[in-house]
Design an enzyme around this catalytic site. Sequence first.
Site, PDB file in Angstrom:
ATOM      1  N   MET A   1      61.895  41.982  46.499  1.00 38.60           N
ATOM      2  CA  MET A   1      61.999  41.818  45.098  1.00 38.60           C
ATOM      3  C   MET A   1      60.950  40.680  44.465  1.00 38.60           C
ATOM      4  O   MET A   1      60.826  40.723  43.212  1.00 38.60           O
ATOM      5  CB  MET A   1      63.441  41.163  45.174  1.00 38.60           C
ATOM      6  CG  MET A   1      64.023  40.461  43.829  1.00 38.60           C
ATOM      7  SD  MET A   1      63.721  38.467  44.173  1.00 38.60           S
ATOM      8  CE  MET A   1      64.449  38.198  45.549  1.00 38.60           C
ATOM      9  N   PRO A   2      60.772  39.405  45.083  1.00 38.96           N
ATOM     10  CA  PRO A   2      59.774  38.578  44.379  1.00 38.96           C
ATOM     11  C   PRO A   2      58.205  39.044  44.344  1.00 38.96           C
ATOM     12  O   PRO A   2      58.069  39.671  45.384  1.00 38.96           O
ATOM     13  CB  PRO A   2      59.655  37.215  45.083  1.00 38.96           C
ATOM     14  CG  PRO A   2      60.260  37.729  46.420  1.00 38.96           C
ATOM     15  CD  PRO A   2      61.028  38.828  46.074  1.00 38.96           C
ATOM     16  N   PHE A   3      57.430  39.176  43.268  1.00 36.73           N
ATOM     17  CA  PHE A   3      56.080  39.244  43.373  1.00 36.73           C
ATOM     18  C   PHE A   3      55.440  37.964  42.626  1.00 36.73           C
ATOM     19  O   PHE A   3      55.884  37.620  41.581  1.00 36.73           O
ATOM     20  CB  PHE A   3      55.853  40.642  42.422  1.00 36.73           C
ATOM     21  CG  PHE A   3      54.336  40.708  42.063  1.00 36.73           C
ATOM     22  CD1 PHE A   3      53.598  40.925  43.072  1.00 36.73           C
ATOM     23  CD2 PHE A   3      53.869  40.799  40.637  1.00 36.73           C
ATOM     24  CE1 PHE A   3      52.092  41.303  43.088  1.00 36.73           C
ATOM     25  CE2 PHE A   3      52.352  41.029  40.607  1.00 36.73           C
ATOM     26  CZ  PHE A   3      51.855  41.467  41.723  1.00 36.73           C
ATOM     27  N   ASP A  38      60.168  40.937  52.754  1.00 35.54           N
ATOM     28  CA  ASP A  38      60.077  40.980  51.016  1.00 35.54           C
ATOM     29  C   ASP A  38      58.963  40.081  50.534  1.00 35.54           C
ATOM     30  O   ASP A  38      59.293  39.057  49.818  1.00 35.54           O
ATOM     31  CB  ASP A  38      61.478  40.980  50.508  1.00 35.54           C
ATOM     32  CG  ASP A  38      61.264  41.257  48.995  1.00 35.54           C
ATOM     33  OD1 ASP A  38      60.356  41.734  48.682  1.00 35.54           O
ATOM     34  OD2 ASP A  38      62.617  41.301  48.289  1.00 35.54           O
ATOM     35  N   ALA A  72      57.729  36.780  39.618  1.00 35.40           N
ATOM     36  CA  ALA A  72      58.692  37.814  39.200  1.00 35.40           C
ATOM     37  C   ALA A  72      59.690  38.132  39.955  1.00 35.40           C
ATOM     38  O   ALA A  72      59.486  38.359  41.138  1.00 35.40           O
ATOM     39  CB  ALA A  72      57.994  39.042  38.512  1.00 35.40           C
TER      40      ALA A  72
END
Length: 127
Positions: A1-3, A38, A72
Amino acid sequence: MPFTRIAVRAGKLATYRKALMQGVHLALMEVFKAPEDDQFMIVTEHDADNFVFGRHYLDIERSDDIVMIQIAVSNTRGQDQKKALFAQIAENLARDPGVRREDVFINLVDVARENWSFGNGAAQYAT
């Protein structure tokens, strides 16, 4: 989920850059409960002419060792959780690789869940 995008001045060692990524990811796992695998991160290095920042903005004294972090994430977290993430990242990076807390700049970008594709052209989080 995080970028996550991390920007630093050119010339940092690979071990330093790796410690930055590890410190951010550990905070995301602890505070945002991001899964261990992730992890989607980019570290970029910039020469002085392409790395501009307010050295004294909001009365915070920044040095050339500033680390600019943009993350993000899905827009599912409240203000308290975001504040906790900022604090945990600053703590982790102060510990290793030794970044001054004043030099930890973080920008969190909330993204609607349907705006992610993790591969195969699919919107995995869209309902």
